[in-house]
Design a protein around this motif. Structure first.
Motif, short mmCIF file in Angstrom:
data_model
loop_
_atom_site.label_atom_id
_atom_site.label_comp_id
_atom_site.label_asym_id
_atom_site.label_seq_id
_atom_site.Cartn_x
_atom_site.Cartn_y
_atom_site.Cartn_z
N ALA A 7 39.50 -131.17 5.75
CA ALA A 7 38.46 -130.50 5.78
C ALA A 7 38.04 -128.97 6.18
CB ALA A 7 37.22 -131.58 7.15
N LEU A 8 38.53 -128.48 7.47
CA LEU A 8 38.69 -127.49 7.68
C LEU A 8 38.92 -126.15 6.34
CD1 LEU A 8 40.02 -127.18 10.60
CD2 LEU A 8 37.73 -126.81 11.13
N ARG A 9 39.67 -126.98 5.59
CA ARG A 9 40.34 -126.19 4.51
C ARG A 9 38.96 -126.51 3.45
NH1 ARG A 9 46.51 -127.50 4.90
NH2 ARG A 9 46.89 -125.15 6.16
N ALA A 10 38.36 -127.32 3.32
CA ALA A 10 37.40 -127.14 2.58
C ALA A 10 36.18 -126.65 2.75
CB ALA A 10 36.65 -129.28 2.20
N GLY A 11 36.06 -126.04 4.49
CA GLY A 11 34.77 -125.13 3.92
C GLY A 11 34.01 -126.04 5.56
N ALA A 12 34.08 -127.23 6.25
CA ALA A 12 33.68 -127.68 7.67
C ALA A 12 34.01 -127.02 8.54
CB ALA A 12 34.45 -129.27 7.16
N GLY A 13 32.82 -127.24 9.47
CA GLY A 13 33.07 -126.50 11.17
C GLY A 13 33.86 -126.86 11.83
N ALA A 14 34.68 -126.69 12.18
CA ALA A 14 35.33 -127.79 13.40
C ALA A 14 34.44 -127.76 15.01
CB ALA A 14 36.34 -126.55 13.93
N PRO A 15 34.50 -129.23 15.17
CA PRO A 15 34.24 -129.23 16.32
C PRO A 15 35.10 -129.49 17.43
CG PRO A 15 35.59 -132.02 15.61
CD PRO A 15 34.80 -130.16 14.73
N ALA A 16 34.40 -128.87 18.72
CA ALA A 16 34.67 -128.51 19.93
C ALA A 16 35.00 -130.14 20.65
CB ALA A 16 33.65 -127.83 20.84
N SER A 17 36.06 -129.42 21.55
CA SER A 17 36.49 -130.38 22.14
C SER A 17 37.00 -130.00 23.15
CB SER A 17 38.15 -131.71 21.22
OG SER A 17 38.73 -130.10 20.47
N GLY A 18 37.67 -131.09 24.20
CA GLY A 18 38.72 -130.29 25.32
C GLY A 18 38.55 -131.33 26.51
N GLU A 19 39.66 -131.57 27.12
CA GLU A 19 39.19 -131.99 28.65
C GLU A 19 38.96 -130.91 29.33
OE1 GLU A 19 39.34 -135.36 28.95
OE2 GLU A 19 39.76 -135.67 26.96
N GLY A 20 38.23 -131.21 30.53
CA GLY A 20 37.69 -129.82 31.52
C GLY A 20 39.13 -129.53 32.39
N GLU A 21 39.56 -130.79 32.83
CA GLU A 21 40.43 -129.89 34.03
C GLU A 21 41.84 -129.80 33.16
OE1 GLU A 21 43.75 -132.92 36.68
OE2 GLU A 21 41.14 -133.67 36.64
N VAL A 22 42.26 -129.79 32.27
CA VAL A 22 43.44 -129.36 30.66
C VAL A 22 42.92 -127.96 30.92
CG1 VAL A 22 44.68 -129.75 29.10
CG2 VAL A 22 44.33 -131.75 30.87
N CYS A 23 41.65 -128.39 30.20
CA CYS A 23 42.07 -126.56 30.10
C CYS A 23 42.09 -125.48 30.29
CB CYS A 23 40.26 -126.84 29.37
SG CYS A 23 39.74 -127.89 28.31
N ARG A 24 42.59 -125.38 31.75
CA ARG A 24 43.05 -124.40 32.16
C ARG A 24 44.59 -124.22 31.80
NH1 ARG A 24 40.24 -128.11 36.46
NH2 ARG A 24 37.90 -126.86 37.46
N THR A 25 45.14 -125.02 31.76
CA THR A 25 46.35 -124.32 31.84
C THR A 25 46.48 -124.64 30.05
OG1 THR A 25 47.05 -127.08 32.13
CG2 THR A 25 46.83 -124.94 33.66
N CYS A 26 46.06 -125.00 29.09
CA CYS A 26 46.39 -124.83 27.91
C CYS A 26 46.76 -123.51 27.49
CB CYS A 26 44.76 -125.84 27.04
SG CYS A 26 45.07 -125.87 25.30
N GLU A 27 47.92 -123.10 26.45
CA GLU A 27 47.89 -123.20 26.01
C GLU A 27 47.50 -122.18 24.78
OE1 GLU A 27 52.54 -122.20 25.52
OE2 GLU A 27 53.06 -123.29 26.91
N ALA A 28 46.47 -122.90 24.07
CA ALA A 28 45.41 -123.27 22.97
C ALA A 28 43.95 -122.85 22.85
CB ALA A 28 46.17 -124.29 22.08
N ARG A 29 43.66 -122.41 24.19
CA ARG A 29 42.29 -122.45 24.79
C ARG A 29 41.03 -122.32 23.43
NH1 ARG A 29 39.85 -122.43 30.51
NH2 ARG A 29 37.95 -121.71 30.20
N GLY A 30 41.82 -121.37 23.53
CA GLY A 30 41.33 -120.18 22.37
C GLY A 30 40.60 -121.66 20.88
N LEU A 31 41.35 -121.71 20.42
CA LEU A 31 41.00 -122.96 19.52
C LEU A 31 40.04 -124.12 19.43
CD1 LEU A 31 45.14 -124.18 18.49
CD2 LEU A 31 43.12 -122.40 17.23
N CYS A 32 39.83 -124.90 21.12
CA CYS A 32 38.30 -126.02 21.12
C CYS A 32 37.01 -125.04 21.22
CB CYS A 32 39.40 -127.02 21.78
SG CYS A 32 39.20 -125.67 23.30
#
Length: 153
Positions: free
Chosen positions: A119-144
């Protein structure tokens, strides 16, 4: 019960064919092997046992062990891997919480990632995702795009 330590703090990378070149990367706390050749993924948890129990109660919502099982897709196994969270809460006997049918969860995770990637490769936008507590230490924080959410919980 026939299990023995194989390795710990294992860095794994794999490129499932369904992901068309996308590489998965992660670190597994521990892998044990059974005398019959089966693999057991073990992830240590030090927090609340109730939280750990809730994680495995809804196997398709718990992506951590499914992701780890997916990291073993390029290894040869006679049987699909099993996976547990091993709760090592202070002043309590260690307790295992198994993610039932983690191989199915891993396959469904790869299918979902494949559909999202297409879907992304076809041009769809990425929905925001994530879990608040986990986000503080996630190495891929910017992806969501967590930093762009209104609520900072």
């Amino acid at each position: 019960d026939g299990w023995h330590f194989q390795s710990g703090e294992v860095d794994r990378r794999c490129a499932p064919p369904d992901l068309d070149g996308l590489v998965l990367d992660g670190r597994l706390d521990r892998i044990d092997k059974h005398r019959d050749g089966a693999a057991m993924l073990i992830d240590y948890k030090t927090g609340s046992r109730d939280k750990v129990k809730k994680r495995v109660a809804e196997p398709l919502e718990d992506t951590q062990l499914a992701f780890y099982a997916a990291l073993l897709t390029d290894e040869q196994h006679d049987t699909p891997p099993r996976a547990i969270y091993l709760s090592i809460a202070e002043r309590e006997t260690p307790k295992a919480f198994e993610h039932e049918d983690v191989a199915l969860s891993a396959a469904l995770l790869i299918d979902g990632l494949s559909a999202d990637l297409a879907a992304l490769r076809a041009g769809a936008g990425a929905p925001a995702s994530g879990e608040g507590e986990v986000c503080r230490t996630c190495e891929a924080r910017g992806l969501c795009r967590r930093d762009h959410w209104q609520d900072d919980t």
